[in-house]
Design an enzyme around this catalytic site. Sequence first.
Site, PDB file in Angstrom:
ATOM      1  N   HIS A   1      72.466  -2.341   0.381  1.00 42.98           N
ATOM      2  CA  HIS A   1      71.271  -2.353   1.229  1.00 42.98           C
ATOM      3  C   HIS A   1      70.396  -3.569   0.907  1.00 42.98           C
ATOM      4  O   HIS A   1      69.949  -4.280   1.817  1.00 42.98           O
ATOM      5  CB  HIS A   1      70.491  -1.052   1.007  1.00 42.98           C
ATOM      6  CG  HIS A   1      69.157  -1.010   1.687  1.00 42.98           C
ATOM      7  ND1 HIS A   1      68.952  -0.376   2.895  1.00 42.98           N
ATOM      8  CD2 HIS A   1      67.949  -1.521   1.318  1.00 42.98           C
ATOM      9  CE1 HIS A   1      67.686  -0.513   3.246  1.00 42.98           C
ATOM     10  NE2 HIS A   1      67.052  -1.202   2.308  1.00 42.98           N
ATOM     11  N   GLU A   2      70.157  -3.813  -0.377  1.00 48.78           N
ATOM     12  CA  GLU A   2      69.337  -4.967  -0.762  1.00 48.78           C
ATOM     13  C   GLU A   2      70.058  -6.278  -0.472  1.00 48.78           C
ATOM     14  O   GLU A   2      69.435  -7.270  -0.085  1.00 48.78           O
ATOM     15  CB  GLU A   2      68.955  -4.872  -2.245  1.00 48.78           C
ATOM     16  CG  GLU A   2      68.152  -3.632  -2.613  1.00 48.78           C
ATOM     17  CD  GLU A   2      66.887  -3.506  -1.780  1.00 48.78           C
ATOM     18  OE1 GLU A   2      66.324  -4.535  -1.358  1.00 48.78           O
ATOM     19  OE2 GLU A   2      66.451  -2.367  -1.540  1.00 48.78           O
TER      20      GLU A   2
ATOM     21  N   HIS B   1      69.449  -7.191   3.044  1.00 50.14           N
ATOM     22  CA  HIS B   1      68.158  -7.848   3.250  1.00 50.14           C
ATOM     23  C   HIS B   1      68.275  -9.353   2.976  1.00 50.14           C
ATOM     24  O   HIS B   1      67.689 -10.170   3.682  1.00 50.14           O
ATOM     25  CB  HIS B   1      67.109  -7.243   2.323  1.00 50.14           C
ATOM     26  CG  HIS B   1      66.510  -5.967   2.840  1.00 50.14           C
ATOM     27  ND1 HIS B   1      66.009  -5.834   4.110  1.00 50.14           N
ATOM     28  CD2 HIS B   1      66.317  -4.756   2.229  1.00 50.14           C
ATOM     29  CE1 HIS B   1      65.545  -4.605   4.276  1.00 50.14           C
ATOM     30  NE2 HIS B   1      65.720  -3.940   3.159  1.00 50.14           N
TER      31      HIS B   1
ATOM     32  N   GLU C   1      64.461  -2.120   7.836  1.00 49.10           N
ATOM     33  CA  GLU C   1      65.088  -1.111   6.971  1.00 49.10           C
ATOM     34  C   GLU C   1      66.269  -0.462   7.670  1.00 49.10           C
ATOM     35  O   GLU C   1      67.322  -0.237   7.068  1.00 49.10           O
ATOM     36  CB  GLU C   1      64.058  -0.051   6.568  1.00 49.10           C
ATOM     37  CG  GLU C   1      63.032  -0.514   5.550  1.00 49.10           C
ATOM     38  CD  GLU C   1      63.672  -0.982   4.259  1.00 49.10           C
ATOM     39  OE1 GLU C   1      64.589  -0.314   3.751  1.00 49.10           O
ATOM     40  OE2 GLU C   1      63.250  -2.043   3.749  1.00 49.10           O
TER      41      GLU C   1
END
Length: 314
Positions: free
Chosen positions: A142-143, A146, A231
């Site tokens: 997930h990071e 980003h 997100e």
Amino acid sequence: MAGFILFFAWVGFGGDLAIGMLTADNPPGSYYHWFPFIGIITSLVAAGVCWSAWRNGAKRVLWAAGAWEIIEPATPEQRQYVNVVEEMAIAAGIPRPRIWLVPDDDPNAFATGRDPETASIAVTQGLLERLSRDELQGVVAHEMAHVRNFDTRLMTLLAGMVGAILLVSDGARVILRGGGRMGSGGRGGGGGKKGGAGALGLVVLVLWLLTLVIAPVISRLLAMAVSRKREYLADATGAQLTRNPAALASALEKLDGHSGATRAITRGAAHLCIVDPSERKISDVEGFLGDVFASHPPMRERIARLRGMAYSAE
């Protein structure tokens, strides 16, 4: 971003316009506001704050969180963490970010940096202790999403703009108080000879004051709205990198189940985290209130979407 630029122009040169109209009918020898120094100062301050946040924002976030970089892993959890980051960097096709650890018992994670070459990923000690390897991989993916989607660049820029608006708003109030005293002196000498320019200036001044009051709130809401959309995208991209959306859903459930706050992470960096570092009272609210004021989407909605990607029941 266009809205932020227009706001800076309005706060600066709109203030000059309002004060100029209010002092247009002042008698000879009294103050007349003709040089747009408010607009020039506002633009320079806003540009300086944004540039500073752009260049040093990532370092400041890591420093404020008390994070320390993992160079040589010292524990099995840290070795697993480094290994997972290296795996996900390969899957994402980007350079391996610098790896940081935040000494906080609340499970959370965030990424920061201007681009993949300068990116950093940080997780808390509590996250390493509570998640399995698959769940940790989901959070890191997930990071990493980003970073690959350049969300870290966008959020750093937004944070700088919001900070600039707060600073400019405070400074404009101070200048306004000084300008108000100048205008009052002119009215005393003018004997009530206010014409149409003065009345129009008063209207512009009222609109300017209203902008100063609501702009910091609106800018913060705009930044949080952008954060919520990114997100969802990072969840989907993370699932694409791991091919295991159920693991990220399980990790989010554990993070959401921990009722404490990530005290090491300041509110100004909340939009960078995988979950809201506060006690998440607003983020748990679904509907209009949560959609407007929360820095993250409702956790139940995020988990439901990931479960749907895994073809499993909610």
